[in-house]
Enzyme design. Structure first.
Site, PDB file in Angstrom:
ATOM      1  N   HIS A  14     -33.162  -0.462 122.303  1.00 12.95           N
ATOM      2  CA  HIS A  14     -32.638  -1.443 121.354  1.00 12.95           C
ATOM      3  C   HIS A  14     -31.112  -1.532 121.493  1.00 12.95           C
ATOM      4  CE1 HIS A  14     -31.812   1.427 117.657  1.00 12.95           C
ATOM      5  NE2 HIS A  14     -31.232   1.842 118.747  1.00 12.95           N
ATOM      6  N   CYS A  33     -23.928   2.187 119.965  1.00  9.93           N
ATOM      7  CA  CYS A  33     -25.219   1.518 119.771  1.00  9.93           C
ATOM      8  C   CYS A  33     -25.125   0.020 120.042  1.00  9.93           C
ATOM      9  CB  CYS A  33     -25.726   1.758 118.354  1.00  9.93           C
ATOM     10  SG  CYS A  33     -26.075   3.493 118.046  1.00  9.93           S
ATOM     11  N   HIS A  39     -29.912   0.808 124.671  1.00 10.54           N
ATOM     12  CA  HIS A  39     -30.078   2.235 124.936  1.00 10.54           C
ATOM     13  C   HIS A  39     -31.448   2.622 124.372  1.00 10.54           C
ATOM     14  CE1 HIS A  39     -28.519   2.009 120.836  1.00 10.54           C
ATOM     15  NE2 HIS A  39     -29.228   3.106 120.607  1.00 10.54           N
ATOM     16  N   HIS A  41     -34.587   5.295 122.718  1.00  9.00           N
ATOM     17  CA  HIS A  41     -34.946   6.405 121.826  1.00  9.00           C
ATOM     18  C   HIS A  41     -36.404   6.776 122.056  1.00  9.00           C
ATOM     19  CE1 HIS A  41     -31.368   6.285 119.280  1.00  9.00           C
ATOM     20  NE2 HIS A  41     -31.464   4.963 119.273  1.00  9.00           N
ATOM     21  N   ASP A  79     -44.051   0.067 122.184  1.00  9.90           N
ATOM     22  CA  ASP A  79     -43.882   1.162 123.145  1.00  9.90           C
ATOM     23  C   ASP A  79     -43.444   0.617 124.502  1.00  9.90           C
ATOM     24  OD1 ASP A  79     -43.959   3.843 123.998  1.00  9.90           O
ATOM     25  OD2 ASP A  79     -45.967   3.550 124.848  1.00  9.90           O
ATOM     26  N   HIS A  80     -42.380   1.207 125.034  1.00 10.04           N
ATOM     27  CA  HIS A  80     -41.802   0.789 126.317  1.00 10.04           C
ATOM     28  C   HIS A  80     -41.337  -0.667 126.286  1.00 10.04           C
ATOM     29  CE1 HIS A  80     -43.465   4.618 127.491  1.00 10.04           C
ATOM     30  NE2 HIS A  80     -42.766   4.563 128.602  1.00 10.04           N
ATOM     31  N   GLU A 124     -35.544   8.572 114.799  1.00  8.52           N
ATOM     32  CA  GLU A 124     -34.924   8.117 116.052  1.00  8.52           C
ATOM     33  C   GLU A 124     -34.599   9.309 116.948  1.00  8.52           C
ATOM     34  OE1 GLU A 124     -32.485   3.926 115.565  1.00  8.52           O
ATOM     35  OE2 GLU A 124     -31.373   5.806 115.634  1.00  8.52           O
TER      36      GLU A 124
HETATM   37 NI    NI Z   1     -30.107   3.567 118.859  1.00  9.35          NI
END
Ligand code: NI
Length: 153
Positions: A14, A33, A39, A41, A79-80, A124
């Protein structure tokens, strides 16, 4: 009342930024961020359902059923994925853990039967997590093209 929890995992990318802010303000508020390409998580989500155990099964909710609901309606979609771009139900939302928990609640809550949804806890990282209990809140939905808020959920 008994509280039953299913833990799930997903990995996603995100970027945190507000399209109505200047570049400088986004940098100041979201710092790393705000990295333009995003980036990642490894998220952990705990979904808790509360209720009275059914006298015939002893279950508040069958945890396999709860797992399948979360898998089908949330995990398969996120997911992914890149949360800013790939997920219909997150379009235009700043994908903080807070906002994700609120959106996930609105999707899961109507689908749960037997017990009722009590909380969604979203990690996260080991150190950073949010918990949401379904109190009504509104989230602005941004139009990333026109830099205007187009609606509120
Ligand atoms: Ni983040």
């Amino acid at each position: 009342m008994v509280y039953v929890t299913r833990k799930m995992h997903f990995s996603a990318a995100h970027r945190l930024f507000n399209p109505t802010f200047s570049h400088e303000k986004n940098e100041q508020i979201f710092d790393k961020c705000n990295n333009p390409m995003g980036h990642g998580h490894n998220y952990t989500m705990e979904v808790t359902v509360k209720g009275i155990p059914d006298p015939e099964t002893g279950y508040v909710i069958d945890l396999k059923v709860l797992r399948d609901l979360i898998e089908e309606h949330i995990i398969e979609h996120v997911d992914h994925k890149h949360l800013n771009h790939d997920v219909d139900f997150l379009k235009g939302i700043i994908p903080t853990a807070e906002n994700l928990a609120i959106r996930f609640w609105s999707i899961l809550e109507p689908k749960i039967s037997g017990g009722t949804l009590h909380s969604i806890k979203l990690y996260e990282s080991d150190a950073n997590f949010v918990e949401y209990f379904g109190e009504p809140v509104s989230i602005p939905v941004y139009n990333v093209d026109s830099s205007k808020t187009v609606e509120t959920l």
